[in-house]
Design a protein around this motif. Structure first.
Motif, PDB file in Angstrom:
ATOM      1  N   PHE A  72       0.766  -1.241  -0.020  1.00  0.00           N
ATOM      2  CA  PHE A  72      -0.029  -0.003  -0.060  1.00  0.00           C
ATOM      3  C   PHE A  72       0.799   1.312  -0.181  1.00  0.00           C
ATOM      4  N   ARG A  73       1.853   1.216   0.744  1.00  0.00           N
ATOM      5  CA  ARG A  73       2.949   2.551   0.933  1.00  0.00           C
ATOM      6  C   ARG A  73       3.728   2.489  -0.481  1.00  0.00           C
ATOM      7  N   LEU A  74       4.070   1.305  -0.877  1.00  0.00           N
ATOM      8  CA  LEU A  74       5.101   1.258  -2.127  1.00  0.00           C
ATOM      9  C   LEU A  74       4.156   1.888  -3.396  1.00  0.00           C
ATOM     10  N   LEU A  75       2.887   1.545  -3.457  1.00  0.00           N
ATOM     11  CA  LEU A  75       2.262   1.746  -4.467  1.00  0.00           C
ATOM     12  C   LEU A  75       2.077   3.457  -4.771  1.00  0.00           C
ATOM     13  N   GLN A  76       1.735   4.149  -3.256  1.00  0.00           N
ATOM     14  CA  GLN A  76       1.468   5.353  -3.450  1.00  0.00           C
ATOM     15  C   GLN A  76       2.667   6.253  -3.961  1.00  0.00           C
ATOM     16  N   THR A  77       3.714   5.631  -4.088  1.00  0.00           N
ATOM     17  CA  THR A  77       5.065   6.335  -4.681  1.00  0.00           C
ATOM     18  C   THR A  77       4.963   6.497  -6.110  1.00  0.00           C
ATOM     19  N   VAL A  78       3.980   5.850  -6.754  1.00  0.00           N
ATOM     20  CA  VAL A  78       3.817   5.873  -8.079  1.00  0.00           C
ATOM     21  C   VAL A  78       3.041   7.094  -8.554  1.00  0.00           C
ATOM     22  N   GLN A  79       3.482   7.825  -9.612  1.00  0.00           N
ATOM     23  CA  GLN A  79       2.843   9.018  -9.844  1.00  0.00           C
ATOM     24  C   GLN A  79       1.456   8.763 -10.263  1.00  0.00           C
ATOM     25  N   GLY A  80       0.631   9.466  -9.571  1.00  0.00           N
ATOM     26  CA  GLY A  80      -0.862   9.660  -9.846  1.00  0.00           C
ATOM     27  C   GLY A  80      -1.579   8.500  -8.926  1.00  0.00           C
ATOM     28  N   VAL A  81      -1.134   7.853  -8.147  1.00  0.00           N
ATOM     29  CA  VAL A  81      -1.762   6.745  -7.444  1.00  0.00           C
ATOM     30  C   VAL A  81      -1.713   7.332  -5.805  1.00  0.00           C
ATOM     31  N   GLY A  82      -2.806   7.554  -5.458  1.00  0.00           N
ATOM     32  CA  GLY A  82      -3.353   7.779  -4.263  1.00  0.00           C
ATOM     33  C   GLY A  82      -3.823   6.693  -3.274  1.00  0.00           C
ATOM     34  N   ALA A  83      -4.135   7.016  -2.183  1.00  0.00           N
ATOM     35  CA  ALA A  83      -4.736   6.059  -1.069  1.00  0.00           C
ATOM     36  C   ALA A  83      -5.932   4.996  -1.841  1.00  0.00           C
ATOM     37  N   LYS A  84      -6.810   5.776  -2.484  1.00  0.00           N
ATOM     38  CA  LYS A  84      -7.842   5.249  -3.004  1.00  0.00           C
ATOM     39  C   LYS A  84      -7.432   3.931  -3.785  1.00  0.00           C
ATOM     40  N   VAL A  85      -6.627   4.366  -4.773  1.00  0.00           N
ATOM     41  CA  VAL A  85      -5.956   3.556  -5.981  1.00  0.00           C
ATOM     42  C   VAL A  85      -5.320   2.283  -5.220  1.00  0.00           C
ATOM     43  N   MET A 109      -3.280  -7.628 -15.318  1.00  0.00           N
ATOM     44  CA  MET A 109      -3.598  -8.137 -13.890  1.00  0.00           C
ATOM     45  C   MET A 109      -3.535  -7.155 -12.972  1.00  0.00           C
ATOM     46  N   VAL A 110      -2.906  -5.933 -12.766  1.00  0.00           N
ATOM     47  CA  VAL A 110      -3.129  -5.028 -11.975  1.00  0.00           C
ATOM     48  C   VAL A 110      -4.330  -4.050 -12.404  1.00  0.00           C
ATOM     49  N   ALA A 111      -4.747  -3.968 -13.517  1.00  0.00           N
ATOM     50  CA  ALA A 111      -6.145  -3.322 -14.129  1.00  0.00           C
ATOM     51  C   ALA A 111      -7.427  -4.320 -13.744  1.00  0.00           C
ATOM     52  N   ARG A 112      -7.184  -5.278 -13.183  1.00  0.00           N
ATOM     53  CA  ARG A 112      -8.406  -6.081 -12.708  1.00  0.00           C
ATOM     54  C   ARG A 112      -8.993  -5.276 -11.466  1.00  0.00           C
ATOM     55  N   ALA A 113      -8.142  -4.413 -10.617  1.00  0.00           N
ATOM     56  CA  ALA A 113      -8.542  -3.585  -9.407  1.00  0.00           C
ATOM     57  C   ALA A 113      -9.584  -2.541  -9.904  1.00  0.00           C
ATOM     58  N   PRO A 114     -10.561  -2.608  -9.034  1.00  0.00           N
ATOM     59  CA  PRO A 114     -11.521  -1.446  -9.523  1.00  0.00           C
ATOM     60  C   PRO A 114     -11.177  -0.068  -9.337  1.00  0.00           C
ATOM     61  N   GLY A 115     -11.366   0.633 -10.473  1.00  0.00           N
ATOM     62  CA  GLY A 115     -10.945   2.150 -10.655  1.00  0.00           C
ATOM     63  C   GLY A 115      -9.564   2.297 -11.182  1.00  0.00           C
ATOM     64  N   VAL A 116      -9.074   1.078 -11.739  1.00  0.00           N
ATOM     65  CA  VAL A 116      -7.654   1.311 -12.238  1.00  0.00           C
ATOM     66  C   VAL A 116      -7.447   1.072 -13.674  1.00  0.00           C
ATOM     67  N   GLY A 117      -7.083   2.050 -14.312  1.00  0.00           N
ATOM     68  CA  GLY A 117      -7.298   1.927 -15.945  1.00  0.00           C
ATOM     69  C   GLY A 117      -6.034   1.541 -16.298  1.00  0.00           C
ATOM     70  N   ALA A 122      -0.373   0.292 -16.398  1.00  0.00           N
ATOM     71  CA  ALA A 122       1.076   0.307 -16.784  1.00  0.00           C
ATOM     72  C   ALA A 122       2.055   1.205 -15.973  1.00  0.00           C
ATOM     73  N   ARG A 123       1.680   2.350 -15.716  1.00  0.00           N
ATOM     74  CA  ARG A 123       2.666   3.449 -14.842  1.00  0.00           C
ATOM     75  C   ARG A 123       2.909   2.385 -13.652  1.00  0.00           C
ATOM     76  N   ILE A 124       2.232   1.778 -12.758  1.00  0.00           N
ATOM     77  CA  ILE A 124       2.461   0.972 -11.780  1.00  0.00           C
ATOM     78  C   ILE A 124       3.477  -0.132 -12.206  1.00  0.00           C
ATOM     79  N   VAL A 125       3.233  -0.890 -13.044  1.00  0.00           N
ATOM     80  CA  VAL A 125       4.248  -2.185 -13.317  1.00  0.00           C
ATOM     81  C   VAL A 125       5.578  -1.365 -13.769  1.00  0.00           C
ATOM     82  N   ALA A 126       5.701  -0.351 -14.525  1.00  0.00           N
ATOM     83  CA  ALA A 126       6.781   0.232 -15.027  1.00  0.00           C
ATOM     84  C   ALA A 126       7.604   0.927 -13.877  1.00  0.00           C
ATOM     85  N   GLU A 127       6.896   1.659 -13.027  1.00  0.00           N
ATOM     86  CA  GLU A 127       7.707   2.390 -12.017  1.00  0.00           C
ATOM     87  C   GLU A 127       8.177   1.569 -10.914  1.00  0.00           C
TER      88      GLU A 127
END
Length: 206
Positions: A72-85, A109-117, A122-127
């Motif tokens: 949860f903490r790590l994901l929020q280091t990705v540009q455009g990813v807040g607590a909700k995502v 696989m990551v895009a299976r999460a609701p609200g994640v386009g 793509a930004r999550i797996v890349a960063e």
């Protein structure tokens, strides 16, 4: 800061749980997987907590394991990813699946999460591809490294051929990569694709 809550479940809402700790009710926002796993009202519960403090609010986010909180903490280091995502992603994918998705650059696989386009996925797996090994679990860094090579298209030809062959047999890309990683460890770095496929199938049949 609150890092952990241990008490009993007072109430479960659509996106949160109220934990009674010695008569004080703490509201912790949780992902779907955590809410499904913690039990019902009156049951004992332990949640790992991430406390988020902003000018207009203090909010607690609860997780069944410390690994989920770390992601949860790590994901929020990705540009455009807040607590909700971040909560949606952790609430959809267990830490191991998330680590594999990053290693294999599997944005679907990551895009299976609701609200994640697709763009955010793509930004999550890349960063995170260079930062996620430490979050892939104890003893998993070697496997993660191989999967990252596969996902990045830099794996050796025998490894890539073996993974391709196993996926053609109906196994998922993650299953195939995990099996080939185990096969490579057993057969050695110089193993050919035939040996890797054979040992991979053996690993998958266990």
């Amino acid at each position: 800061m609150i890092g952990k809550l241990k008490g009993s479940i007072d109430e479960i809402g659509e996106d949160h749980v109220t934990v009674d700790v010695h008569g004080v009710g703490y509201v912790a926002y949780c992902g779907a997987r955590t809410l499904a796993a913690i039990g019902g009202a009156g049951e004992a519960v332990v949640l790992f907590i991430e406390t988020v403090v902003r000018e207009d609010m203090i909010r607690l986010y609860g997780f069944a394991t410390a690994a989920e909180r770390d992601w949860f903490r790590l994901l929020q280091t990705v540009q455009g990813v807040g607590a909700k995502v971040a909560l949606a992603v952790v609430g959809t994918l267990p830490p191991g699946d998330l680590a594999n998705a990053v290693a294999l650059q599997d944005k679907a696989m990551v895009a299976r999460a609701p609200g994640v386009g697709p763009k955010v996925a793509a930004r999550i797996v890349a960063e995170l591809k260079d930062r996620a090994p430490a979050f892939s679990g104890p003893g998993a860094e070697e496997s993660f490294g191989l999967k990252r090579d596969i996902g990045g298209g830099t794996a050796s030809a025998p490894v890539a051929d073996a993974v391709s062959a196993l996926t053609n047999l109906g196994y998922s890309r993650d299953q195939a990569a995990t099996a080939v990683a185990a096969a490579l460890k057993e057969a050695g770095e110089d193993a050919g694709s035939t040996a890797l496929i054979r040992l991979g199938l053996k690993a998958l049949s266990r």
